[in-house]
Motif scaffolding. Structure first.
Motif, PDB file in Angstrom:
ATOM      1  N   GLU A 125       5.636   5.283   3.780  1.00 49.03           N
ATOM      2  CA  GLU A 125       4.337   5.936   3.945  1.00 49.03           C
ATOM      3  C   GLU A 125       3.446   5.699   2.723  1.00 49.03           C
ATOM      4  O   GLU A 125       2.279   5.301   2.856  1.00 49.03           O
ATOM      5  N   ASN A 126       3.986   5.938   1.525  1.00 50.47           N
ATOM      6  CA  ASN A 126       3.178   5.787   0.312  1.00 50.47           C
ATOM      7  C   ASN A 126       2.647   4.358   0.160  1.00 50.47           C
ATOM      8  O   ASN A 126       1.472   4.143  -0.149  1.00 50.47           O
ATOM      9  N   LEU A 127       3.533   3.383   0.374  1.00 52.57           N
ATOM     10  CA  LEU A 127       3.147   1.991   0.152  1.00 52.57           C
ATOM     11  C   LEU A 127       2.204   1.474   1.235  1.00 52.57           C
ATOM     12  O   LEU A 127       1.234   0.764   0.939  1.00 52.57           O
ATOM     13  N   VAL A 128       2.475   1.825   2.477  1.00 49.83           N
ATOM     14  CA  VAL A 128       1.638   1.313   3.574  1.00 49.83           C
ATOM     15  C   VAL A 128       0.261   1.966   3.546  1.00 49.83           C
ATOM     16  O   VAL A 128      -0.754   1.306   3.820  1.00 49.83           O
ATOM     17  N   VAL A 129       0.190   3.252   3.211  1.00 52.39           N
ATOM     18  CA  VAL A 129      -1.114   3.903   3.077  1.00 52.39           C
ATOM     19  C   VAL A 129      -1.926   3.219   1.968  1.00 52.39           C
ATOM     20  O   VAL A 129      -3.114   2.925   2.131  1.00 52.39           O
ATOM     21  N   ALA A 130      -1.267   2.947   0.824  1.00 54.71           N
ATOM     22  CA  ALA A 130      -1.960   2.259  -0.269  1.00 54.71           C
ATOM     23  C   ALA A 130      -2.385   0.852   0.139  1.00 54.71           C
ATOM     24  O   ALA A 130      -3.475   0.391  -0.212  1.00 54.71           O
ATOM     25  N   LEU A 131      -1.533   0.179   0.896  1.00 56.33           N
ATOM     26  CA  LEU A 131      -1.855  -1.176   1.352  1.00 56.33           C
ATOM     27  C   LEU A 131      -3.065  -1.160   2.294  1.00 56.33           C
ATOM     28  O   LEU A 131      -3.969  -1.991   2.178  1.00 56.33           O
ATOM     29  N   ALA A 132      -3.082  -0.190   3.204  1.00 55.95           N
ATOM     30  CA  ALA A 132      -4.193  -0.091   4.150  1.00 55.95           C
ATOM     31  C   ALA A 132      -5.498   0.265   3.440  1.00 55.95           C
ATOM     32  O   ALA A 132      -6.570  -0.263   3.761  1.00 55.95           O
TER      33      ALA A 132
ATOM     34  N   GLY B 152       4.418  -7.314  10.723  1.00 57.18           N
ATOM     35  CA  GLY B 152       5.714  -6.743  10.344  1.00 57.18           C
ATOM     36  C   GLY B 152       5.725  -5.233  10.437  1.00 57.18           C
ATOM     37  O   GLY B 152       6.666  -4.635  10.982  1.00 57.18           O
ATOM     38  N   LEU B 153       4.676  -4.585   9.921  1.00 54.78           N
ATOM     39  CA  LEU B 153       4.638  -3.122   9.923  1.00 54.78           C
ATOM     40  C   LEU B 153       4.351  -2.574  11.311  1.00 54.78           C
ATOM     41  O   LEU B 153       4.819  -1.475  11.649  1.00 54.78           O
ATOM     42  N   ALA B 154       3.621  -3.324  12.123  1.00 51.15           N
ATOM     43  CA  ALA B 154       3.434  -2.910  13.516  1.00 51.15           C
ATOM     44  C   ALA B 154       4.782  -2.913  14.237  1.00 51.15           C
ATOM     45  O   ALA B 154       5.074  -2.025  15.054  1.00 51.15           O
ATOM     46  N   GLY B 155       5.620  -3.916  13.941  1.00 50.43           N
ATOM     47  CA  GLY B 155       6.964  -3.946  14.527  1.00 50.43           C
ATOM     48  C   GLY B 155       7.828  -2.807  14.035  1.00 50.43           C
ATOM     49  O   GLY B 155       8.605  -2.217  14.799  1.00 50.43           O
ATOM     50  N   LEU B 156       7.704  -2.460  12.751  1.00 49.10           N
ATOM     51  CA  LEU B 156       8.480  -1.344  12.198  1.00 49.10           C
ATOM     52  C   LEU B 156       8.150  -0.040  12.916  1.00 49.10           C
ATOM     53  O   LEU B 156       9.047   0.776  13.162  1.00 49.10           O
ATOM     54  N   CYS B 157       6.877   0.138  13.252  1.00 49.66           N
ATOM     55  CA  CYS B 157       6.466   1.385  13.905  1.00 49.66           C
ATOM     56  C   CYS B 157       7.177   1.609  15.236  1.00 49.66           C
ATOM     57  O   CYS B 157       7.341   2.751  15.664  1.00 49.66           O
ATOM     58  N   ARG B 158       7.607   0.534  15.868  1.00 43.48           N
ATOM     59  CA  ARG B 158       8.328   0.687  17.142  1.00 43.48           C
ATOM     60  C   ARG B 158       9.726   1.258  16.934  1.00 43.48           C
ATOM     61  O   ARG B 158      10.366   1.684  17.902  1.00 43.48           O
TER      62      ARG B 158
ATOM     63  N   ALA C  38      -0.453   1.504  11.348  1.00 40.37           N
ATOM     64  CA  ALA C  38       0.890   1.713  10.803  1.00 40.37           C
ATOM     65  C   ALA C  38       0.901   2.864   9.803  1.00 40.37           C
ATOM     66  O   ALA C  38       1.828   3.691   9.796  1.00 40.37           O
ATOM     67  N   ALA C  39      -0.126   2.949   8.951  1.00 40.97           N
ATOM     68  CA  ALA C  39      -0.210   4.040   7.975  1.00 40.97           C
ATOM     69  C   ALA C  39      -0.314   5.385   8.685  1.00 40.97           C
ATOM     70  O   ALA C  39       0.338   6.361   8.290  1.00 40.97           O
TER      71      ALA C  39
END
Length: 282
Positions: free
Chosen positions: A157-164, A90-96, A180-181
């Motif tokens: 950014e905050n959530l995806v960095v924390a997730l990674a 999902g987040l890889a798709g968002l990056c596009r 993605a982060a």
């Protein structure tokens, strides 16, 4: 009664990471649902209606809302992945679609100016207030909702960095989450730079309106405002004088008061003088 087995710090740390990862993933999912809902409200009750009624021409609609529909579509694409637990995909798709957020940031000044111009018109102002009064908006105004994508970008950014950070390298999502982060951090920095440029432009325009004289021209190109303040200038002879200084990235501007001819008043009232800065450089 059996005694508990020996503690394993590595296992305990992994358990903490997993709990934090679960909380972060849940927050990302719940906030994405709310984000999509608010995007949809603006799309349904403002963009679509204004387009259908022809109130705003396509260029004006684009000026106010920017790529709003495309941002909403990107959220619609992301949410099913999050609901299914496919965080990496999902987040890889968002990056596009992150270029949409850069475009949105670049359009912010134009959007604000165009909206303020239209809000001066009584019929448009009445329409906006009518839509804002709907219970779905919960008291939020259009001006509160327009910066929503940029606020969400910072949350991403905050959530995806924390997730990674709380996903182990052996997890199938690890590579996609890490990329993605990194991509979100890059785009956030670009958006912040655009915001600083806009703020600098506002400061230069503000100073330009305060100053007069031949040295006051050309403040709006290639120059960054840093700070301003009063300083005492001590001449070789005479008393020290207060002067307002403006510090830029490539210049220091000193201003002195400019006296305007006072308005006529009755003879019993003392005449007052107004002081305005007149630009002179040092």
């Amino acid at each position: 009664m059996s005694s508990p087995g020996p503690r394993c710090p590595v296992r305990e740390q992994r358990a903490r990471w997993e709990r934090k990862r679960g909380r972060t993933a849940l927050e990302l999912l719940e906030t994405e649902r709310r984000y999509q809902e608010q995007l949809g409200l603006v799309l349904q009750y403002f963009v679509c209606i204004l387009r259908a009624k022809g109130t705003l021409r396509p260029a004006e609609l684009q000026a106010v809302f920017g790529p709003w529909e495309a941002v909403h579509a990107a959220s619609q694409e992301l949410l099913p992945h999050l609901e299914a637990g496919r965080w990496g995909a999902g987040l890889a798709g968002l990056c596009r679609h992150l270029e949409l957020y850069t475009r949105f940031a670049a359009n912010q000044e134009r959007a604000s100016a165009t909206l303020q111009k239209w809000l001066k018109k009584k019929r448009f102002r009445r329409f906006v207030r009518l839509q804002e009064g709907r219970p779905e908006f919960g008291g939020l105004r259009l001006v509160d909702l327009l910066p929503l994508p940029l606020q969400r970008l910072q949350q991403y950014e905050n959530l995806v960095v924390a997730l990674a950070e709380n996903t182990g390298p052996d997890n199938s999502d690890y590579q996609q989450l890490t990329k993605a982060a990194q991509k979100l951090s890059e785009v956030t920095q670009k958006v912040s730079a655009i915001g600083r440029e806009h703020e600098n432009g506002r400061q230069l325009q503000r100073i330009q309106t305060l100053l007069s004289g031949r040295h006051a021209k050309g403040l709006t190109k290639g120059r960054w405002f840093l700070r301003q303040g009063w300083l005492l200038v001590v001449p070789p002879k005479g008393e020290p004088k207060s002067r307002m200084f403006f510090l830029f990235s490539d210049a220091l501007l000193m201003t002195k008061p400019r006296f305007l001819f006072p308005m006529k008043s009755c003879c019993s009232c003392p005449r007052t003088k107004k002081h305005y800065p007149d630009g002179t450089t040092v």
